[in-house]
Motif scaffolding. Structure first.
Motif, PDB file in Angstrom:
ATOM      1  N   PHE A  15       0.856  -1.180   0.000  1.00 20.20           N
ATOM      2  CA  PHE A  15       0.000   0.000   0.000  1.00 20.20           C
ATOM      3  C   PHE A  15       0.892   1.230   0.000  1.00 20.20           C
ATOM      4  N   PHE A  16       0.549   2.221  -0.822  1.00 26.18           N
ATOM      5  CA  PHE A  16       1.334   3.457  -0.862  1.00 26.18           C
ATOM      6  C   PHE A  16       0.567   4.544  -1.579  1.00 26.18           C
ATOM      7  N   ASN A  17       0.987   5.761  -1.343  1.00 21.58           N
ATOM      8  CA  ASN A  17       0.579   6.908  -2.141  1.00 21.58           C
ATOM      9  C   ASN A  17       1.788   7.211  -3.020  1.00 21.58           C
ATOM     10  N   SER A  18       1.598   7.317  -4.322  1.00 19.62           N
ATOM     11  CA  SER A  18       2.741   7.439  -5.238  1.00 19.62           C
ATOM     12  C   SER A  18       3.582   8.682  -4.962  1.00 19.62           C
ATOM     13  N   SER A  19       2.965   9.784  -4.583  1.00 19.78           N
ATOM     14  CA  SER A  19       3.738  10.993  -4.279  1.00 19.78           C
ATOM     15  C   SER A  19       4.552  10.839  -3.007  1.00 19.78           C
ATOM     16  N   ALA A  20       3.958  10.249  -1.971  1.00 24.34           N
ATOM     17  CA  ALA A  20       4.684  10.049  -0.712  1.00 24.34           C
ATOM     18  C   ALA A  20       5.860   9.105  -0.908  1.00 24.34           C
ATOM     19  N   LEU A  21       5.642   8.007  -1.614  1.00 27.39           N
ATOM     20  CA  LEU A  21       6.734   7.070  -1.868  1.00 27.39           C
ATOM     21  C   LEU A  21       7.781   7.702  -2.776  1.00 27.39           C
ATOM     22  N   GLY A  22       7.333   8.420  -3.811  1.00 25.61           N
ATOM     23  CA  GLY A  22       8.263   9.102  -4.710  1.00 25.61           C
ATOM     24  C   GLY A  22       9.116  10.135  -3.991  1.00 25.61           C
ATOM     25  N   SER A  23       8.517  10.886  -3.081  1.00 23.39           N
ATOM     26  CA  SER A  23       9.272  11.879  -2.308  1.00 23.39           C
ATOM     27  C   SER A  23      10.302  11.204  -1.406  1.00 23.39           C
ATOM     28  N   PHE A  24       9.919  10.097  -0.802  1.00 19.94           N
ATOM     29  CA  PHE A  24      10.860   9.350   0.035  1.00 19.94           C
ATOM     30  C   PHE A  24      12.054   8.881  -0.792  1.00 19.94           C
ATOM     31  N   LEU A  25      11.774   8.307  -1.961  1.00 23.69           N
ATOM     32  CA  LEU A  25      12.851   7.804  -2.817  1.00 23.69           C
ATOM     33  C   LEU A  25      13.752   8.945  -3.295  1.00 23.69           C
ATOM     34  N   SER A  90       1.516   7.500   4.781  1.00 29.03           N
ATOM     35  CA  SER A  90       1.421   8.912   4.434  1.00 29.03           C
ATOM     36  C   SER A  90       0.761   9.077   3.068  1.00 29.03           C
ATOM     37  N   ILE A  91      -0.196   9.990   2.994  1.00 29.09           N
ATOM     38  CA  ILE A  91      -0.858  10.334   1.734  1.00 29.09           C
ATOM     39  C   ILE A  91      -0.493  11.781   1.439  1.00 29.09           C
ATOM     40  N   ALA A  92       0.288  11.985   0.364  1.00 25.96           N
ATOM     41  CA  ALA A  92       0.853  13.309   0.082  1.00 25.96           C
ATOM     42  C   ALA A  92       0.091  14.095  -0.976  1.00 25.96           C
ATOM     43  N   ASP A  93      -0.786  13.429  -1.718  1.00 25.68           N
ATOM     44  CA  ASP A  93      -1.543  14.146  -2.752  1.00 25.68           C
ATOM     45  C   ASP A  93      -2.888  13.481  -2.970  1.00 25.68           C
ATOM     46  N   TRP A  98      -2.846   3.498  -3.123  1.00 27.33           N
ATOM     47  CA  TRP A  98      -2.782   2.368  -4.044  1.00 27.33           C
ATOM     48  C   TRP A  98      -2.558   1.077  -3.278  1.00 27.33           C
ATOM     49  N   ALA A  99      -3.276   0.037  -3.661  1.00 21.77           N
ATOM     50  CA  ALA A  99      -3.047  -1.328  -3.185  1.00 21.77           C
ATOM     51  C   ALA A  99      -2.590  -2.113  -4.405  1.00 21.77           C
ATOM     52  N   VAL A 100      -1.399  -2.707  -4.320  1.00 15.68           N
ATOM     53  CA  VAL A 100      -0.819  -3.401  -5.480  1.00 15.68           C
ATOM     54  C   VAL A 100      -0.256  -4.749  -5.064  1.00 15.68           C
ATOM     55  N   THR A 101      -0.131  -5.647  -6.032  1.00  9.83           N
ATOM     56  CA  THR A 101       0.585  -6.882  -5.766  1.00  9.83           C
ATOM     57  C   THR A 101       2.046  -6.517  -5.538  1.00  9.83           C
ATOM     58  N   SER A 102       2.679  -7.191  -4.621  1.00  4.21           N
ATOM     59  CA  SER A 102       4.061  -6.839  -4.257  1.00  4.21           C
ATOM     60  C   SER A 102       5.009  -6.869  -5.446  1.00  4.21           C
ATOM     61  N   GLY A 103       4.758  -7.737  -6.393  1.00  2.00           N
ATOM     62  CA  GLY A 103       5.625  -7.813  -7.567  1.00  2.00           C
ATOM     63  C   GLY A 103       5.725  -6.500  -8.316  1.00  2.00           C
ATOM     64  N   MET A 104       4.694  -5.676  -8.247  1.00  2.00           N
ATOM     65  CA  MET A 104       4.743  -4.375  -8.914  1.00  2.00           C
ATOM     66  C   MET A 104       5.765  -3.447  -8.268  1.00  2.00           C
ATOM     67  N   ALA A 133      -3.704  -3.983  -9.285  1.00  2.00           N
ATOM     68  CA  ALA A 133      -3.578  -2.747  -8.512  1.00  2.00           C
ATOM     69  C   ALA A 133      -4.907  -2.008  -8.532  1.00  2.00           C
ATOM     70  N   GLY A 134      -5.166  -1.286  -7.453  1.00  2.00           N
ATOM     71  CA  GLY A 134      -6.365  -0.471  -7.385  1.00  2.00           C
ATOM     72  C   GLY A 134      -6.125   0.729  -6.486  1.00  2.00           C
ATOM     73  N   ARG A 135      -6.811   1.809  -6.820  1.00  2.00           N
ATOM     74  CA  ARG A 135      -6.658   3.056  -6.069  1.00  2.00           C
ATOM     75  C   ARG A 135      -7.870   3.263  -5.180  1.00  2.00           C
ATOM     76  N   LEU A 136      -7.594   3.511  -3.911  1.00  2.00           N
ATOM     77  CA  LEU A 136      -8.623   3.769  -2.909  1.00  2.00           C
ATOM     78  C   LEU A 136      -8.584   5.245  -2.536  1.00  2.00           C
TER      79      LEU A 136
END
Length: 190
Positions: A15-25, A90-93, A98-104, A133-136
């Motif tokens: 589970f992640f928010n793409s902006s929060a994970l992207g900012s961390f990376l 964290s949800i940044a935007d 997102w809930a995704v299969t770990s392989g993604m 994957a699905g967005r909540l």
């Protein structure tokens, strides 16, 4: 969307928010796309990602279909099996959660996860459409997450409900890969 079916063909759910994970990376100057491998190899970075709520993995669960719920409680036909809490997220935007299969997570591309789509799916050889994957919907903020493992009383299908409580900041974290967190509820009935 607050509920959808996720079909796992691999290791678990992330589970992640793409902006929060992207900012961390970006803050850690990570350019790799194989995030599972990276977090496995660099334990301190992995723990920091959990502490900041950059993502939340549910590891080592059976490969099958799961119903994923966020915020809204599942109906009375879903039996609560176990609950683990709290985890940081964290949800940044406004792209939501997102809930995704770990392989993604080993094919990470932030551009794949945006607010214009709700589901990423694929076709099996038999022509069945499955969601990987699905967005909540979840507003911006920091959340303490309780993960409730579920089983449907009539169909025996399994699922996970994320009950998220907004907090001003994170003061601690837990590692969902620790042995005390037995997320693999499907293995209990094998």
């Amino acid at each position: 969307m607050q509920q959808f079916e996720l079909a796992l063909a691999d290791y678990g759910i992330a589970f992640f928010n793409s902006s929060a994970l992207g900012s961390f990376l970006k803050a850690h100057r990570v350019r790799k796309q194989k995030l599972l491998d990276l977090f496995s190899d660099e334990h301190a970075l992995y723990l920091d990602s959990l502490a900041t709520g950059a993502w939340l993995p549910i590891p080592e669960i059976n490969a099958m279909k799961y119903q994923i719920f966020c915020q809204q409680a599942p109906d009375e036909h879903w039996q609560h099996i176990t609950q683990y809490a709290p985890f940081n997220l964290s949800i940044a935007d406004d792209a939501g959660l997102w809930a995704v299969t770990s392989g993604m997570m080993n094919r990470w591309q932030a551009a794949n996860f945006h607010a214009d789509i709700d589901v990423i799916d694929y076709q099996t050889w038999q022509g069945e459409t499955l969601n990987k994957a699905g967005r909540l919907q979840l507003p911006r903020g920091n959340y303490q997450v309780a993960i409730v493992a579920l089983q449907h009383q009539q169909t025996a299908q399994f699922g996970y409900w994320l009950h998220c409580t907004q907090v001003p900041e994170f003061d601690d974290y837990q590692d969902p890969r620790e042995a005390r967190f037995a997320f693999n509820v499907a293995a209990r009935s094998d």
